[in-house]
Write an enzyme that holds these catalytic residues in place. Sequence first.
Site, PDB file in Angstrom:
ATOM      1  N   SER A  94       0.823  -1.212   0.000  1.00  0.00           N
ATOM      2  CA  SER A  94       0.000   0.000   0.000  1.00  0.00           C
ATOM      3  C   SER A  94       0.859   1.264   0.000  1.00  0.00           C
ATOM      4  O   SER A  94       0.332   2.372   0.127  1.00  0.00           O
ATOM      5  CB  SER A  94      -0.913   0.004   1.227  1.00  0.00           C
ATOM      6  N   THR A 141      -1.624   3.987   4.606  1.00  0.00           N
ATOM      7  CA  THR A 141      -0.544   4.938   4.412  1.00  0.00           C
ATOM      8  C   THR A 141       0.429   4.809   5.559  1.00  0.00           C
ATOM      9  O   THR A 141      -0.003   4.566   6.691  1.00  0.00           O
ATOM     10  CB  THR A 141      -1.160   6.362   4.479  1.00  0.00           C
ATOM     11  N   THR A 151       2.137   7.032   0.366  1.00  0.00           N
ATOM     12  CA  THR A 151       1.175   5.958   0.079  1.00  0.00           C
ATOM     13  C   THR A 151       1.039   5.718  -1.427  1.00  0.00           C
ATOM     14  O   THR A 151       1.343   6.616  -2.229  1.00  0.00           O
ATOM     15  CB  THR A 151      -0.214   6.341   0.646  1.00  0.00           C
ATOM     16  N   ARG A 170      -6.664   9.764  -9.489  1.00  0.00           N
ATOM     17  CA  ARG A 170      -7.174  10.079  -8.141  1.00  0.00           C
ATOM     18  C   ARG A 170      -6.013  10.418  -7.197  1.00  0.00           C
ATOM     19  O   ARG A 170      -4.984   9.754  -7.184  1.00  0.00           O
ATOM     20  CB  ARG A 170      -7.956   8.868  -7.598  1.00  0.00           C
ATOM     21  N   THR A 218      -4.628   8.304   8.238  1.00  0.00           N
ATOM     22  CA  THR A 218      -4.762   7.182   7.326  1.00  0.00           C
ATOM     23  C   THR A 218      -6.246   6.871   7.172  1.00  0.00           C
ATOM     24  O   THR A 218      -7.073   7.359   7.938  1.00  0.00           O
ATOM     25  CB  THR A 218      -3.972   5.962   7.839  1.00  0.00           C
ATOM     26  N   GLY A 219      -6.551   6.068   6.167  1.00  0.00           N
ATOM     27  CA  GLY A 219      -7.949   5.721   5.933  1.00  0.00           C
ATOM     28  C   GLY A 219      -8.449   6.333   4.644  1.00  0.00           C
ATOM     29  O   GLY A 219      -7.647   6.691   3.774  1.00  0.00           O
TER      30      GLY A 219
END
Length: 308
Positions: free
Chosen positions: A66, A168, A186, A196, A219-220
């Site tokens: 990731s 991330t 990330t 994106r 993060t998320g």
Amino acid sequence: MAAAVLSAFPKKIYAEEVSTPIVLSTWNFGLKANEVAWDVLSKNGKSIDAVENGVKLVEADPSERSVGYGGRPDRDGFVTLDACIMDHDQNIGSVAYLQHIMHPISVARAVMEKTPHVMLVGDGALQFALKEGFKKENLLTAESEKEWKEWLKTSNYKPIVNIENHDTIGMIALDMHGNLSGACTTSGMAFKMHGRVGDSPIIGAGLFVDNEIGAATATGHGEEVIRIAGCHLVVELMRQGRTPEEACREAVERVFKKQQKRASEIQVGFIALNKAGQYGSYCLQKGFSYAVHNNRGNRLIEADSRIK
Ligand code: ASP
């Protein structure tokens, strides 16, 4: 910590025993990244070097799917990377939608140190990186390509909470000189739309540092972090007297309130550190952990969550 600095905080913030230097980073891979950062911090090094070196370890690791090399591609099969860095002097550098470069965090640092700008994206970021001597590489590993081809069979974009098809590495540190810095890098949400960009390269969303107050990283689901200007919010809440955990909780609460109908489908997690060396975290869904390294060692802590 100098008394003058501590006196700027309400008593509850620094009442607990604090220990500096200190470094915090997101998720399990934060443990190994912290070791690298700690090596810099414990030798009286600068927090900006600690955070850059720390996250580079994860960027270069193809088993971490990731971030950086080996990161999962977008829906068209391109690995596109986002990163930013910020130091104690409000210097900032960022790259977004960068391809073919293993260490976007170092390109972000070069943007910060060698250009009159704060953010470069896409081809312009790549051209700059190549001019600076970074090597052009293929970042799509066989494993990530295989997973992408599998995904193409349904092409259903549905990021799953806490399953590592995103994540991330965000890192924040306070050094022995009393200076805060942060870094965030990330490959973004797996199988995202081509082009994106998430929160991670956006100063104030995925990362923010104010050397008078503290630092935060996120993060998320980046879209949700951007919607509330997450990390700037966390730092401003600490300025108003919240502890790091209280500040993270209030930011998560804001996401929860505004996205109640879909709250079970999204994840957002913040980690924060104040100038006194106190730290904390909070997330929307259970399952987010972060790593903390100070004089007492390196450990993984499960963050408290809004949805249990
Ligand atoms: N925040 C990142 C993004 O939206 C992904 C993550 O941290 O899970 O790109």
